[in-house]
Write an enzyme that holds these catalytic residues in place. Structure first.
Site, PDB file in Angstrom:
ATOM      1  N   CYS A  73       0.816  -1.222   0.000  1.00  0.00           N
ATOM      2  CA  CYS A  73       0.000   0.000   0.000  1.00  0.00           C
ATOM      3  C   CYS A  73       0.849   1.271   0.000  1.00  0.00           C
ATOM      4  CB  CYS A  73      -0.954  -0.004   1.193  1.00  0.00           C
ATOM      5  SG  CYS A  73      -0.189  -0.452   2.761  1.00  0.00           S
ATOM      6  N   HIS A  76      -2.680   6.481   4.379  1.00  0.00           N
ATOM      7  CA  HIS A  76      -1.250   6.593   4.663  1.00  0.00           C
ATOM      8  C   HIS A  76      -0.721   7.933   4.163  1.00  0.00           C
ATOM      9  CE1 HIS A  76      -1.444   2.528   5.814  1.00  0.00           C
ATOM     10  NE2 HIS A  76      -0.796   1.940   4.827  1.00  0.00           N
TER      11      HIS A  76
END
Length: 345
Positions: A130, A242
């Protein structure tokens, strides 16, 4: 003619996102099958305005399935992806199980879609980590223009990257702090509520963690093997999305205004960069969105041809589920696969 699509790990965070994104983007499906382990048999999940009941992976026949979106972890993928692929079903795997296999393409569609042509060797396509996915989306247009030499990245990764149990732990610990209950750490090595943990995944012999190594290895495979990258990955008390602080050194002279314009035109990127309080994107705002957001673009005068920027994306979407569905769209749009139902007709 639509495609029959199976989701393995349909009851997990990423599996549910995959179902949502398939519906949102109008992916041409004839049928969607939700699969999970035996303990989740019959669990209901949503696909658009429909409700699907999960079936058990162990007893499922993939011979008439066109695409399998695999999100059940590396151990399950190592065992099942080759079996599923052998039945003529293309596996798009979200785990780390196949990313470093030379015969398996590692794909971020905005970056290296052309590399997908090698998928028939094993009938498996890998989804990147990710934190890597959003990074390379931002780096690709800059690399094309200025040629990257070195990247230094520090990540601020949400707990959803570690699964539902991790999200539950952040919630439980936060509540415990407010009501003065004992704070227990189970999923993480230390308390995560109102704290930061500079460790994601296990430590390796050189002192880097596996997450940091993944970013190094995957950026080279996806973007350019000549790029040098060092990473420090940190878990933060954020539920979704994130963030990354990125410093890049280029071979050619770089200008911040020019770089900003290049990123504004780049696929998958959305620049929010005003030099004023709040003129940037935070993980809270990126959650639920598809774009890789880029802010704080500025020249780094500590190195020759340096640039610094802030990068944020929803790790469950672009970092996992969305990227997998985009890979499936590349297969369909480039006519690299044909629905099995149409072959049988």
């Amino acid at each position: 003619m639509g495609y029959k699509v199976a989701i393995v790990g349909a009851t997990g965070n990423v599996g549910r996102e995959m179902l949502d994104i398939l519906a949102e983007r109008g992916f041409p499906v004839s049928e969607v099958v939700a699969l999970a382990s035996a303990r989740s048999l019959g669990t209901e999940v949503s696909f658009g305005d429909r409700t699907l009941k999960t079936k058990v992976l162990d007893h499922f026949d993939f011979s008439d399935v066109d695409i399998c979106l695999m999100s059940a972890g590396g151990t399950v993928s190592k065992e099942w992806s080759p079996k599923i692929a052998a039945q003529g079903c293309v596996v798009i795997d979200n785990s780390s199980a196949w990313r470093y296999d030379a015969e398996v393409p590692l794909i971020v569609p905005e970056v290296n879609a052309d590399a997908i042509v090698g998928f028939r060797k094993k009938n498996i396509i890998a989804n990147p980590n990710c934190s890597t996915a959003q990074l390379v989306v931002a780096l690709k247009p800059l690399h094309d223009e200025y040629k990257i030499k070195r990247v230094v990245v520090s990540t601020y990764q949400s707990v959803s990257g570690a699964g539902k149990e991790a999200m539950d732990e952040l919630f439980t610990q936060t509540r415990a702090v407010f009501v003065t209950d004992p704070v227990e750490a189970k999923k993480f090595p230390k308390r995560i509520a109102f704290n930061l943990i500079p460790q994601i995944d296990v430590f390796m012999e050189d002192g880097f963690t596996k997450e940091e190594w993944k970013m190094m290895a995957e950026t080279k495979k996806i973007l350019d093997p000549k790029i040098k990258l060092t990473a420090t990955c940190v878990r933060v008390p954020v539920f979704i999305a994130h963030s990354e602080s990125v410093n890049v050194e280029f071979e050619l002279p770089v200008n911040a205004d020019e770089a900003r314009d290049i990123l504004r035109e780049a696929p998958g990127c959305l620049v929010i960069d005003k030099h004023e309080p709040g003129g940037y994107i935070t993980p809270y705002e990126a959650a639920g969105e598809d774009a890789t957001y880029i802010s704080r673009i500025r020249e780094d005068t500590t190195v020759e041809n340096g640039l610094a920027f802030w990068c944020v994306a929803d790790n469950l979407r672009k970092g996992a589920a969305l990227n997998a569905v985009q890979i499936a769209e590349v297969l369909v749009n480039r006519k690299l696969i044909t629905p099995k139902a149409s072959k049988a007709a």
